[in-house]
Design a protein around this motif. Structure first.
Motif, PDB file in Angstrom:
ATOM      1  N   VAL A 133      -7.572   3.337  -2.171  1.00 30.07           N
ATOM      2  CA  VAL A 133      -6.448   3.786  -2.999  1.00 30.07           C
ATOM      3  C   VAL A 133      -6.034   5.204  -2.601  1.00 30.07           C
ATOM      4  CG1 VAL A 133      -5.694   4.314  -5.346  1.00 30.07           C
ATOM      5  CG2 VAL A 133      -7.029   2.243  -4.891  1.00 30.07           C
ATOM      6  N   ALA A 134      -7.018   6.058  -2.302  1.00 29.46           N
ATOM      7  CA  ALA A 134      -6.705   7.412  -1.824  1.00 29.46           C
ATOM      8  C   ALA A 134      -5.954   7.355  -0.498  1.00 29.46           C
ATOM      9  CB  ALA A 134      -7.985   8.229  -1.681  1.00 29.46           C
ATOM     10  N   SER A 135      -6.307   6.395   0.354  1.00 27.11           N
ATOM     11  CA  SER A 135      -5.599   6.222   1.633  1.00 27.11           C
ATOM     12  C   SER A 135      -4.150   5.797   1.413  1.00 27.11           C
ATOM     13  CB  SER A 135      -6.319   5.187   2.500  1.00 27.11           C
ATOM     14  OG  SER A 135      -7.569   5.666   2.938  1.00 27.11           O
ATOM     15  N   MET A 136      -3.912   4.993   0.382  1.00 35.50           N
ATOM     16  CA  MET A 136      -2.533   4.574   0.073  1.00 35.50           C
ATOM     17  C   MET A 136      -1.679   5.788  -0.301  1.00 35.50           C
ATOM     18  SD  MET A 136      -3.443   1.178  -2.181  1.00 35.50           S
ATOM     19  CE  MET A 136      -4.590  -0.044  -1.535  1.00 35.50           C
ATOM     20  N   ARG A 137      -2.269   6.685  -1.093  1.00 30.88           N
ATOM     21  CA  ARG A 137      -1.557   7.916  -1.454  1.00 30.88           C
ATOM     22  C   ARG A 137      -1.258   8.736  -0.202  1.00 30.88           C
ATOM     23  NH1 ARG A 137      -3.011  13.133  -1.937  1.00 30.88           N
ATOM     24  NH2 ARG A 137      -1.896  14.448  -3.464  1.00 30.88           N
ATOM     25  N   GLN A 138      -2.251   8.887   0.666  1.00 34.29           N
ATOM     26  CA  GLN A 138      -2.070   9.657   1.895  1.00 34.29           C
ATOM     27  C   GLN A 138      -1.016   9.003   2.794  1.00 34.29           C
ATOM     28  OE1 GLN A 138      -3.092  12.529   2.708  1.00 34.29           O
ATOM     29  NE2 GLN A 138      -2.586  12.623   4.891  1.00 34.29           N
ATOM     30  N   PHE A 139      -1.025   7.682   2.841  1.00 27.24           N
ATOM     31  CA  PHE A 139      -0.056   6.929   3.650  1.00 27.24           C
ATOM     32  C   PHE A 139       1.370   7.256   3.220  1.00 27.24           C
ATOM     33  CE2 PHE A 139       1.930   2.584   4.538  1.00 27.24           C
ATOM     34  CZ  PHE A 139       2.158   2.865   5.878  1.00 27.24           C
ATOM     35  N   TYR A 140       1.605   7.250   1.933  1.00 28.90           N
ATOM     36  CA  TYR A 140       2.944   7.577   1.445  1.00 28.90           C
ATOM     37  C   TYR A 140       3.324   9.018   1.804  1.00 28.90           C
ATOM     38  CZ  TYR A 140       6.759   8.960  -1.574  1.00 28.90           C
ATOM     39  OH  TYR A 140       7.947   9.480  -2.026  1.00 28.90           O
ATOM     40  N   LEU A 141       2.411   9.948   1.620  1.00 30.81           N
ATOM     41  CA  LEU A 141       2.719  11.351   1.899  1.00 30.81           C
ATOM     42  C   LEU A 141       3.052  11.573   3.374  1.00 30.81           C
ATOM     43  CD1 LEU A 141      -0.012  13.136  -0.270  1.00 30.81           C
ATOM     44  CD2 LEU A 141       2.458  13.013  -0.713  1.00 30.81           C
ATOM     45  N   VAL A 142       2.390  10.841   4.253  1.00 26.64           N
ATOM     46  CA  VAL A 142       2.635  11.005   5.687  1.00 26.64           C
ATOM     47  C   VAL A 142       3.957  10.371   6.099  1.00 26.64           C
ATOM     48  CG1 VAL A 142       1.814  10.359   7.996  1.00 26.64           C
ATOM     49  CG2 VAL A 142       0.191  11.203   6.286  1.00 26.64           C
ATOM     50  N   TYR A 143       4.305   9.233   5.503  1.00 28.01           N
ATOM     51  CA  TYR A 143       5.467   8.469   5.966  1.00 28.01           C
ATOM     52  C   TYR A 143       6.614   8.416   4.951  1.00 28.01           C
ATOM     53  CZ  TYR A 143       2.618   6.812   9.868  1.00 28.01           C
ATOM     54  OH  TYR A 143       1.844   6.741  11.002  1.00 28.01           O
ATOM     55  N   LYS A 144       6.626   9.309   3.994  1.00 30.50           N
ATOM     56  CA  LYS A 144       7.620   9.220   2.921  1.00 30.50           C
ATOM     57  C   LYS A 144       9.056   9.410   3.407  1.00 30.50           C
ATOM     58  CE  LYS A 144       6.924  14.041   1.470  1.00 30.50           C
ATOM     59  NZ  LYS A 144       6.526  14.910   0.328  1.00 30.50           N
ATOM     60  N   GLU A 145       9.231  10.030   4.586  1.00 24.95           N
ATOM     61  CA  GLU A 145      10.600  10.186   5.093  1.00 24.95           C
ATOM     62  C   GLU A 145      11.222   8.849   5.465  1.00 24.95           C
ATOM     63  OE1 GLU A 145       8.072   9.965   8.710  1.00 24.95           O
ATOM     64  OE2 GLU A 145       7.919  11.000   6.768  1.00 24.95           O
ATOM     65  N   ARG A 146      10.422   7.791   5.548  1.00 22.54           N
ATOM     66  CA  ARG A 146      10.942   6.467   5.877  1.00 22.54           C
ATOM     67  C   ARG A 146      11.352   5.681   4.628  1.00 22.54           C
ATOM     68  NH1 ARG A 146       6.870   4.444  10.763  1.00 22.54           N
ATOM     69  NH2 ARG A 146       6.924   6.404  11.942  1.00 22.54           N
ATOM     70  N   ASP A 147      11.225   6.292   3.470  1.00 20.05           N
ATOM     71  CA  ASP A 147      11.482   5.592   2.209  1.00 20.05           C
ATOM     72  C   ASP A 147      12.895   5.024   2.154  1.00 20.05           C
ATOM     73  OD1 ASP A 147      10.116   4.946  -0.296  1.00 20.05           O
ATOM     74  OD2 ASP A 147      11.706   6.098  -1.252  1.00 20.05           O
ATOM     75  N   SER A 148      13.846   5.748   2.706  1.00 23.55           N
ATOM     76  CA  SER A 148      15.252   5.316   2.640  1.00 23.55           C
ATOM     77  C   SER A 148      15.518   4.071   3.479  1.00 23.55           C
ATOM     78  CB  SER A 148      16.170   6.454   3.092  1.00 23.55           C
ATOM     79  OG  SER A 148      15.887   6.804   4.432  1.00 23.55           O
ATOM     80  N   GLN A 149      14.599   3.720   4.390  1.00 24.69           N
ATOM     81  CA  GLN A 149      14.794   2.548   5.239  1.00 24.69           C
ATOM     82  C   GLN A 149      14.405   1.248   4.543  1.00 24.69           C
ATOM     83  OE1 GLN A 149      12.710   4.875   8.711  1.00 24.69           O
ATOM     84  NE2 GLN A 149      13.733   3.121   9.586  1.00 24.69           N
ATOM     85  N   ASN A 203       0.817  -1.206   0.000  1.00 26.19           N
ATOM     86  CA  ASN A 203       0.000   0.000   0.000  1.00 26.19           C
ATOM     87  C   ASN A 203       0.857   1.266   0.000  1.00 26.19           C
ATOM     88  OD1 ASN A 203      -2.194  -1.690   0.053  1.00 26.19           O
ATOM     89  ND2 ASN A 203      -2.606  -1.432   2.228  1.00 26.19           N
ATOM     90  N   TYR A 204       1.970   1.212   0.727  1.00 25.94           N
ATOM     91  CA  TYR A 204       2.898   2.348   0.734  1.00 25.94           C
ATOM     92  C   TYR A 204       3.474   2.580  -0.660  1.00 25.94           C
ATOM     93  CZ  TYR A 204       7.191   4.978   1.741  1.00 25.94           C
ATOM     94  OH  TYR A 204       8.203   5.906   1.733  1.00 25.94           O
ATOM     95  N   GLN A 205       3.890   1.499  -1.305  1.00 23.27           N
ATOM     96  CA  GLN A 205       4.525   1.618  -2.613  1.00 23.27           C
ATOM     97  C   GLN A 205       3.525   2.071  -3.681  1.00 23.27           C
ATOM     98  OE1 GLN A 205       7.756   1.206  -2.479  1.00 23.27           O
ATOM     99  NE2 GLN A 205       8.098   1.815  -4.604  1.00 23.27           N
ATOM    100  N   ILE A 206       2.282   1.594  -3.611  1.00 25.64           N
ATOM    101  CA  ILE A 206       1.254   2.065  -4.546  1.00 25.64           C
ATOM    102  C   ILE A 206       1.027   3.561  -4.354  1.00 25.64           C
ATOM    103  CG2 ILE A 206      -1.214   1.950  -5.105  1.00 25.64           C
ATOM    104  CD1 ILE A 206      -1.078  -1.062  -4.612  1.00 25.64           C
ATOM    105  N   GLY A 207       0.995   3.983  -3.100  1.00 28.97           N
ATOM    106  CA  GLY A 207       0.860   5.408  -2.816  1.00 28.97           C
ATOM    107  C   GLY A 207       1.995   6.216  -3.408  1.00 28.97           C
ATOM    108  N   LYS A 208       3.197   5.654  -3.346  1.00 30.08           N
ATOM    109  CA  LYS A 208       4.369   6.322  -3.917  1.00 30.08           C
ATOM    110  C   LYS A 208       4.243   6.419  -5.434  1.00 30.08           C
ATOM    111  CE  LYS A 208       9.425   5.997  -4.122  1.00 30.08           C
ATOM    112  NZ  LYS A 208      10.617   5.225  -3.684  1.00 30.08           N
TER     113      LYS A 208
END
Length: 368
Positions: free
Chosen positions: A84-100, A39-44
């Motif tokens: 699907v809209a929640s997946m987008r929001q999920f990425y926007l909220v937690y995108k700083e964790r992408d490098s992990q 879900n995070y990756q779809i949001g991305k």
């Protein structure tokens, strides 16, 4: 198989059995990890595609509608427009964790060997500490709607470390647990709340402002006895222990003390394994008096002298009352008495009011 031969395979049996058990226990965790990651990756993907559009707002809405339809047609339920809209929001909220997340390539699963799941020397599967997502997708659907970053991280840490269900996460958020704890702390401790959750190190770390006992089912009125409150709480002991915080163990109710041929009864005796000390609790529905404080001092002194071992820390006393009187407490008790008068409420507090109090408190701290 002979006994001697069985003993020769003891290590093999241990490793194989440990792997089977840990694998079964890990299946749910791994499934949750993969759902959250997907879900995070779809949001991305959605956000990256949006950035290619001329009119971002209209283009973004079209992407979500089209992707929802495509995924539903090809993969079934779970991909409604709101999800699907929640997946987008999920990425926007937690995108700083992408490098992990150690990527394995576009459209592929993450490298769980390096990002999340490892095998211990005896074959057990465990989650590595650097995997960025701690709880389930259902938990994150609640967490991502919390605007304050520190508050959001606090609830995530607490949900993970205390194994909160989604229902318990909602209850603790609606009861303003973060604000209630933060208002009992200094600025440094509030920062620690966001990073660690509510792990008690000192007696003050188990105090809330106020405690919320709405689960007791009692109406907020004066026409009930202390025994009514005590019995209501005992019937909901699990909820009460969760409200108290981490590490609490129940030891005894109605602990009897005899002094000068008079009987005294302490409502609850708890033990906190983090602080390694007894926590004594008395409920007061009437106005707090100096006699109440003196009686709790007597209970604390008794436990410190006759129950506490050399390796344990001093006993804590908590008087739970409708209205605390800090001036009376300070005047009656010596400094560092380890006795606290804490208010309780039988209804969920006004979250907006507590948030405003916390904002005022933060501003005062920053202007010092």
């Amino acid at each position: 198989m002979s006994k001697n031969l069985s003993e020769g395979f003891e290590l093999l049996f241990q490793k194989a059995g440990a792997l089977v058990e840990s694998t079964r226990n890990a299946v749910g965790s791994v499934a949750n990890m993969l759902i959250v990651y997907t879900n995070y990756q779809i949001g991305k993907y959605i956000v990256e595609e949006e950035q290619n559009g001329a009119d971002r707002a209209a283009y973004g809405a079209k992407i979500i509608d089209s992707l929802s339809e495509y995924l539903t047609n090809n993969y079934g339920r779970g991909f409604s427009r709101s999800n699907v809209a929640s997946m987008r929001q999920f990425y926007l909220v937690y995108k700083e964790r992408d490098s992990q997340i150690v990527q394995s390539g576009i459209g592929q699963l993450p490298d769980l060997q390096n990002s999340g799941i490892v095998q211990s020397p005896i074959g057990q599967l465990t989650i590595k500490g650097n995997w960025p997502f701690l709880v389930s997708w259902t938990h994150y659907q609640i967490l991502m709607r919390i605007e304050n970053d520190d508050e959001r991280t606090f609830y995530e840490q607490e949900a993970y470390r205390s194994a909160w269900s989604v229902k318990m996460l909602k209850r603790q958020y609606n009861s303003s647990l973060y604000e209630r704890i933060a208002l009992s702390r200094d600025k440094e401790d509030v920062m620690r709340l966001a990073n660690e959750g509510n792990v008690p190190y000192e007696p003050k770390d188990i105090l809330h402002t106020p405690y919320v006992l709405e689960f007791s089912g009692l109406e907020d009125k004066a026409a009930y006895h202390e025994s009514d409150l005590e019995n209501a709480i005992l019937s909901k002991m699990q909820d009460f222990m969760l409200e108290m915080g981490k590490g609490f163990l129940f030891e005894k109710r109605q602990r009897r003390f005899v002094f000068n041929e008079k009987n005294y009864y302490l409502d609850l005796v708890l033990y906190n394994r983090y602080l390694q000390c007894y926590v004594l609790i008395d409920f007061k529905i009437d106005e707090l008096t100096h006699q109440d404080l003196g009686q709790m001092q007597m209970y604390v002194n008794y436990y410190d002298r006759y129950e506490k071992t050399e390796n344990e820390r001093p006993t804590i006393g908590i008087l739970m009352c409708k209205e605390s009187d800090q001036e009376l407490v300070e005047l009656t008790l010596p400094e560092n008495s380890n006795i606290y008068a804490q208010e309780y409420k039988l209804y969920l507090p006004d979250k907006k009011l507590l948030q405003e109090k916390l904002r005022e408190w933060v501003e005062e701290e920053e202007n010092k």
